[in-house]
Design a protein around this motif. Sequence first.
Motif, PDB file in Angstrom:
ATOM      1  N   SER A  24      48.247 -47.881 -64.673  1.00 25.89           N
ATOM      2  CA  SER A  24      47.739 -49.205 -64.315  1.00 25.89           C
ATOM      3  C   SER A  24      46.914 -49.751 -65.466  1.00 25.89           C
ATOM      4  O   SER A  24      46.404 -48.998 -66.305  1.00 25.89           O
ATOM      5  CB  SER A  24      46.894 -49.150 -63.034  1.00 25.89           C
ATOM      6  OG  SER A  24      45.869 -48.184 -63.142  1.00 25.89           O
ATOM      7  N   ALA A  25      46.812 -51.067 -65.523  1.00 28.34           N
ATOM      8  CA  ALA A  25      46.072 -51.708 -66.615  1.00 28.34           C
ATOM      9  C   ALA A  25      45.345 -52.933 -66.092  1.00 28.34           C
ATOM     10  O   ALA A  25      45.846 -53.647 -65.221  1.00 28.34           O
ATOM     11  CB  ALA A  25      47.013 -52.099 -67.750  1.00 28.34           C
ATOM     12  N   HIS A  30      35.633 -59.798 -71.875  1.00 28.85           N
ATOM     13  CA  HIS A  30      34.426 -59.407 -72.611  1.00 28.85           C
ATOM     14  C   HIS A  30      33.693 -58.299 -71.863  1.00 28.85           C
ATOM     15  O   HIS A  30      34.088 -57.899 -70.749  1.00 28.85           O
ATOM     16  CB  HIS A  30      33.495 -60.611 -72.826  1.00 28.85           C
ATOM     17  CG  HIS A  30      33.353 -61.488 -71.624  1.00 28.85           C
ATOM     18  ND1 HIS A  30      32.746 -61.068 -70.452  1.00 28.85           N
ATOM     19  CD2 HIS A  30      33.763 -62.764 -71.396  1.00 28.85           C
ATOM     20  CE1 HIS A  30      32.772 -62.039 -69.557  1.00 28.85           C
ATOM     21  NE2 HIS A  30      33.387 -63.087 -70.103  1.00 28.85           N
ATOM     22  N   SER A  31      32.617 -57.788 -72.473  1.00 26.54           N
ATOM     23  CA  SER A  31      31.890 -56.652 -71.910  1.00 26.54           C
ATOM     24  C   SER A  31      31.231 -56.981 -70.572  1.00 26.54           C
ATOM     25  O   SER A  31      31.113 -56.111 -69.703  1.00 26.54           O
ATOM     26  CB  SER A  31      30.839 -56.162 -72.913  1.00 26.54           C
ATOM     27  OG  SER A  31      29.961 -57.214 -73.275  1.00 26.54           O
ATOM     28  N   LYS A  32      30.808 -58.215 -70.375  1.00 21.87           N
ATOM     29  CA  LYS A  32      30.213 -58.595 -69.094  1.00 21.87           C
ATOM     30  C   LYS A  32      31.249 -58.503 -67.975  1.00 21.87           C
ATOM     31  O   LYS A  32      30.950 -58.028 -66.869  1.00 21.87           O
ATOM     32  CB  LYS A  32      29.648 -60.013 -69.165  1.00 21.87           C
ATOM     33  CG  LYS A  32      28.925 -60.435 -67.892  1.00 21.87           C
ATOM     34  CD  LYS A  32      28.336 -61.837 -68.022  1.00 21.87           C
ATOM     35  CE  LYS A  32      27.639 -62.241 -66.716  1.00 21.87           C
ATOM     36  NZ  LYS A  32      27.062 -63.616 -66.813  1.00 21.87           N
ATOM     37  N   ALA A  33      32.474 -58.943 -68.263  1.00 19.85           N
ATOM     38  CA  ALA A  33      33.549 -58.831 -67.276  1.00 19.85           C
ATOM     39  C   ALA A  33      33.870 -57.371 -66.988  1.00 19.85           C
ATOM     40  O   ALA A  33      34.220 -57.012 -65.858  1.00 19.85           O
ATOM     41  CB  ALA A  33      34.790 -59.558 -67.777  1.00 19.85           C
ATOM     42  N   VAL A  67      39.756 -54.502 -73.073  1.00 18.90           N
ATOM     43  CA  VAL A  67      38.666 -55.463 -73.208  1.00 18.90           C
ATOM     44  C   VAL A  67      38.813 -56.172 -74.547  1.00 18.90           C
ATOM     45  O   VAL A  67      38.909 -55.516 -75.597  1.00 18.90           O
ATOM     46  CB  VAL A  67      37.288 -54.779 -73.115  1.00 18.90           C
ATOM     47  CG1 VAL A  67      36.174 -55.825 -73.127  1.00 18.90           C
ATOM     48  CG2 VAL A  67      37.190 -53.924 -71.852  1.00 18.90           C
ATOM     49  N   LEU A  68      38.833 -57.485 -74.517  1.00 19.05           N
ATOM     50  CA  LEU A  68      39.053 -58.275 -75.732  1.00 19.05           C
ATOM     51  C   LEU A  68      37.757 -58.543 -76.474  1.00 19.05           C
ATOM     52  O   LEU A  68      37.546 -59.619 -77.031  1.00 19.05           O
ATOM     53  CB  LEU A  68      39.750 -59.595 -75.369  1.00 19.05           C
ATOM     54  CG  LEU A  68      41.004 -59.469 -74.514  1.00 19.05           C
ATOM     55  CD1 LEU A  68      41.585 -60.837 -74.193  1.00 19.05           C
ATOM     56  CD2 LEU A  68      42.049 -58.605 -75.217  1.00 19.05           C
ATOM     57  N   VAL A  98      40.661 -49.683 -74.198  1.00 17.53           N
ATOM     58  CA  VAL A  98      41.307 -50.298 -75.365  1.00 17.53           C
ATOM     59  C   VAL A  98      40.486 -51.512 -75.786  1.00 17.53           C
ATOM     60  O   VAL A  98      40.265 -52.431 -74.996  1.00 17.53           O
ATOM     61  CB  VAL A  98      42.752 -50.737 -75.042  1.00 17.53           C
ATOM     62  CG1 VAL A  98      43.460 -51.220 -76.304  1.00 17.53           C
ATOM     63  CG2 VAL A  98      43.529 -49.602 -74.380  1.00 17.53           C
ATOM     64  N   THR A  99      40.007 -51.501 -77.010  1.00 16.56           N
ATOM     65  CA  THR A  99      39.185 -52.593 -77.533  1.00 16.56           C
ATOM     66  C   THR A  99      39.694 -53.003 -78.908  1.00 16.56           C
ATOM     67  O   THR A  99      40.459 -52.261 -79.538  1.00 16.56           O
ATOM     68  CB  THR A  99      37.709 -52.167 -77.636  1.00 16.56           C
ATOM     69  OG1 THR A  99      37.614 -50.983 -78.461  1.00 16.56           O
ATOM     70  CG2 THR A  99      37.122 -51.860 -76.258  1.00 16.56           C
ATOM     71  N   PRO A 100      39.303 -54.167 -79.410  1.00 17.90           N
ATOM     72  CA  PRO A 100      39.742 -54.559 -80.755  1.00 17.90           C
ATOM     73  C   PRO A 100      39.252 -53.566 -81.802  1.00 17.90           C
ATOM     74  O   PRO A 100      38.124 -53.068 -81.725  1.00 17.90           O
ATOM     75  CB  PRO A 100      39.091 -55.936 -80.953  1.00 17.90           C
ATOM     76  CG  PRO A 100      38.796 -56.425 -79.581  1.00 17.90           C
ATOM     77  CD  PRO A 100      38.477 -55.208 -78.768  1.00 17.90           C
TER      78      PRO A 100
END
Length: 334
Positions: A24-25, A30-33, A67-68, A98-100
């Motif tokens: 699942s994904a 952003h970090s707040k979300a 997270v973008l 997974v992050t940038p």
Amino acid sequence: MGARWRFRNPGVAVAGTMSVWQGSAKVLPHSKALEEYLSSPNLSLGFDEKKEAIDDAKSPGRLHIIVLDSVDVDQVHQRLRAMEAKLRNFGAIEVVLVTPGSRAAVEPSYSHFSLRHGWREVTSSRDLGPAAPCLLEVEQLSEEFQLQRLPPVASTAELAHVFLGTPTKGSSMVVHACLACHSHMGLDPERNDWAVRLEGLLLDGMHELENAKLNPKVQGAEGRVYLHLTALADMDGSALFGLLEAFTREFAARHGALIQGLWVDEITIKVRLGSESAGCQGVLRFSITSGHEKYMKCTGMLEQVDPITGTPMKWQDLQTGQERAPVAADVALR
């Protein structure tokens, strides 16, 4: 945005206990979300999920959180530990964050967490894609060595990573060139085109070792090549062993100077046995080792993998039929 799918680890024989994973994904801006999502009561993926015929509650699950924006990995670890019951209820025993990546990095950054590690980050798998640790047996390497990733060069294999291993007990440093190839090789004693392709993949591994040894901290290290062929080979294990044995002897004769110059003391080729119609029937682990007693000794073992983690669980010697200890503890292979 969210998604759900099913998968199983490579090498799990269809005749045995086959665990189908629930993947699942969840994509977050952003970090707040991320904080809000981890605080939500049921970790909803954002769509109505239909109940399928199989019992999803009994299947292991891996949750990918994308997270973008940059994220504090240590804080994620603390949150996952605190919400273990919620993750169990969701069905997740692994989480991949997974992050940038950095501005210089082409690939995103990956952080792996798992229940069996107390939801700590599995540092040996950092920045490896979700499938790479299993395919390249990184966790098994980390049990023998302290690993440091080295930048790989271009390879024709779909997956290639290089690790400098400092042994936890004695011995010398080892550079590991680990590759995985998903292309169908067409292994067949009546044809020769597969041999050209396989030779190219092994030379890719040698090239990775050659490049790594330009690094001053790698000087004096031994070299090892690990190649995982994930496409099914429709051959009996003994017949495939004979085919690979003849191939490697020719490979050693042709490239012996390169092998010795890079201090390569082990080459491992892992092949899934079976066909598209019958599915995976097992795994052949073919190893060539060099030591004080014999140069380029060939060993074949039928490997049984853990149906959940996909990691090697037990081995059977192809010639004697006797059960062998895992590679990490099998001194006879070194």
